[in-house]
Each structure stands twice: as structure tokens, then as C-alpha cells.
Design a protein around this motif. Structure first.
Motif, PDB file in Angstrom:
ATOM      1  N   LYS B  38       0.925  -1.101   0.038  1.00 13.68           N
ATOM      2  CA  LYS B  38       0.059  -0.109   0.061  1.00 13.68           C
ATOM      3  C   LYS B  38       1.003   1.115   0.056  1.00 13.68           C
ATOM      4  O   LYS B  38       1.701   1.361   0.671  1.00 13.68           O
ATOM      5  CB  LYS B  38      -0.949   0.047   1.231  1.00 13.68           C
ATOM      6  CG  LYS B  38      -1.634   1.259   1.612  1.00 13.68           C
ATOM      7  CD  LYS B  38      -2.384   1.215   2.913  1.00 13.68           C
ATOM      8  CE  LYS B  38      -3.206   2.313   3.275  1.00 13.68           C
ATOM      9  NZ  LYS B  38      -3.877   2.339   4.589  1.00 13.68           N
ATOM     10  N   ILE B  79     -10.372  -6.749   0.434  1.00 10.02           N
ATOM     11  CA  ILE B  79     -10.363  -5.929   1.587  1.00 10.02           C
ATOM     12  C   ILE B  79     -11.600  -5.805   2.167  1.00 10.02           C
ATOM     13  O   ILE B  79     -12.477  -5.440   1.480  1.00 10.02           O
ATOM     14  CB  ILE B  79      -9.955  -4.561   1.088  1.00 10.02           C
ATOM     15  CG1 ILE B  79      -8.358  -4.724   0.510  1.00 10.02           C
ATOM     16  CG2 ILE B  79      -9.841  -3.628   2.512  1.00 10.02           C
ATOM     17  CD1 ILE B  79      -7.945  -3.028   0.041  1.00 10.02           C
ATOM     18  N   SER B  82     -14.160  -2.253   4.410  1.00  5.28           N
ATOM     19  CA  SER B  82     -13.313  -0.874   3.922  1.00  5.28           C
ATOM     20  C   SER B  82     -13.434   0.253   4.792  1.00  5.28           C
ATOM     21  O   SER B  82     -14.422   0.654   5.248  1.00  5.28           O
ATOM     22  CB  SER B  82     -13.414  -0.659   2.623  1.00  5.28           C
ATOM     23  OG  SER B  82     -13.377  -1.756   1.365  1.00  5.28           O
ATOM     24  N   ASP B  86      -8.009   3.272   4.171  1.00  7.62           N
ATOM     25  CA  ASP B  86      -7.518   2.032   3.532  1.00  7.62           C
ATOM     26  C   ASP B  86      -7.310   2.828   1.650  1.00  7.62           C
ATOM     27  O   ASP B  86      -6.683   2.053   0.864  1.00  7.62           O
ATOM     28  CB  ASP B  86      -8.589   1.034   3.116  1.00  7.62           C
ATOM     29  CG  ASP B  86      -8.630   0.010   4.274  1.00  7.62           C
ATOM     30  OD1 ASP B  86     -10.007  -0.568   4.495  1.00  7.62           O
ATOM     31  OD2 ASP B  86      -7.712  -0.079   5.051  1.00  7.62           O
TER      32      ASP B  86
END
Lengths: 115, 114
Positions: B38, B79, B82, B86
Motif C-alpha cells: 500500500k 479488503i 473497507s 484504506d
């Protein structure tokens, strides 16, 4: 415990100039890798240093060179800058005794702009 | 040479909903690692989840899980629930077991709507 630190955070240079970027690895790490991330793209591997030697190199010209010091910190040097060298340069450190399962820790990068 | 492809330049998800990011890769190696990273606006790459190719069980880290299909060379990230935090660029990456470099995909921008 300090993570991976890079300096400077931003840099503006002119075509043809030379630049040096610096990286201090996470405490306890002995391996440093450099990546170039062009705008809107994923990072690309430049090279990796371990025991003060270049261990592997990606598809980058010889204008890109590096160095690792006895304290494991590292420098990335780029000569004869081109406009296309404008990118975010990321440094990542790891511990070599975890071969094949290295957990890389990344710095926040140096944003290089070549005018 | 190994390649990683992320075919979704951008995805959106409603807060508390589930989203899946796709990744395919190409390699001739049999033993390798796959990662999801990420990258928030701070630019620092943060490891989200890691999968070892010789393990058939899909990796899970809290709200993050993967669907690893070795034969299809597919590695998607799910995911769940959420959250606004995020929202970021997500990169899929490959590393050979004895290699020294990560090969990254082009990334997927994930937007989370409140």
C-alpha cells in the motif's frame, strides 16, 4: 526505532547535472535496495547493495551508480541528468540473513525533478 | 523475465463494503513470493500481506486476504469492511525465492467513499 530515512525529500536539478541521494537503513538491517518510481507507475529496481558491494543491478544505465558505507547507509548517484530521470526514488532496507523471505522496509522517498 | 500485471487502474468501494483488487503475474520459477503493498500519499510503501508460493493456504491479515491461484498465476487482494484509511495506491509485487529484487505491477488506485 527509526525506520528507513531518506534525504533530501525533494530535489530540483537541471539537465546535465549530477545528483546524490542518501539512505539510512532501518536499525539492524544490512542490505539496501534502490527503486525508481516514475509518475503513475510501479517502482523499478535499480540495484541492491550488501557488504558494500553491488549485489544485483536492474536495467539502468551506468549513469546510475551507488555506494554502501560500513555503517550500511547508502548513496545513489545519477550523472548527466535527463528529463526522464524525474521520479520518486525509493530506498528499501532488509536483513540479508533472511534469504528468500526478505521483509523490505521502505523509506518515504526522494522526489527528484529535472528541469 | 518476470512480469506483474494489474488490470484495474482505479477502483472505488463504499465504506464498510468489500473490494477485490486483481493481479496476474508471469514467471517460469516454481518457488517465489507474492506481495501486496500500500502506498498512501505519504509515499512510503507499506507491506499489506505476503504469500509464499509453496503454501497452498491463502494468506490473511485481519481485514486483508488473498486468493492465490498458482496454476492460473493469479493473486488477488480482498479488503473487507473497507475503511477511509484504506484509500491509497496498491501494488502487487513478485520476488523469486533466491532473487534480490521486487517486480511491481503498475498499481491500482483505491478510493473509499463515505
Amino acid at each position: 526505532d527509526a525506520g528507513v530515512t531518506q534525504s533530501p525529500t525533494h530535489l530540483i536539478k537541471t539537465r546535465g547535472q549530477q545528483v546524490t541521494l542518501r539512505c539510512s537503513p532501518k536499525s539492524g538491517h544490512d542490505t539496501v535496495s534502490w527503486y525508481q518510481q516514475a509518475l503513475g507507475q510501479g517502482p523499478q529496481f535499480i540495484f541492491q547493495y550488501y557488504e558494500e558491494e553491488e549485489r544485483q543491478r536492474g536495467n539502468f544505465p551506468d549513469r546510475f551508480s551507488g555506494h554502501q558505507f560500513p555503517n550500511y547507509s547508502s548513496e545513489l548517484n545519477v550523472n548527466a541528468l535527463l528529463l526522464g530521470d524525474s521520479a520518486l526514488y525509493l530506498c528499501a532496507s532488509s536483513f540479508a540473513s533472511q534469504p528468500g523471505n526478505e521483509k523490505l522496509f521502505f523509506g518515504s522517498g526522494t522526489q527528484l525533478s529535472v528541469l | 523475465a518476470q512480469t506483474v500485471t494489474q488490470s484495474q487502474p482505479e477502483m472505488s468501494v463504499q465504506e464498510a463494503e468489500t473490494v477485490t483488487l486483481s493481479c496476474t503475474y508471469d514467471t517460469s520459477e516454481s518457488d517465489y513470493y507474492l506481495f501486496w503493498y500500500k502506498q498512501p500519499p505519504s509515499r512510503q510503501m507499506i507491506l499489506v500481506i505476503r504469500q509464499e508460493a509453496y503454501k497452498q493456504q491463502n494468506a490473511t491479515e485481519n481485514r486483508f486476504s488473498v486468493n492465490f491461484q498458482k496454476a492460473a498465476k493469479s493473486f488477488s487482494l480482498k479488503i473487507s469492511d473497507s475503511q477511509l484509511g484504506d484509500a491509497a495506491m496498491y501494488f502487487c509485487a513478485y520476488k523469486g525465492r533466491y532473487g534480490n529484487k521486487l517486480v511491481f505491477g503498475a498499481g491500482t488506485i483505491l478510493r473509499v467513499k463515505s
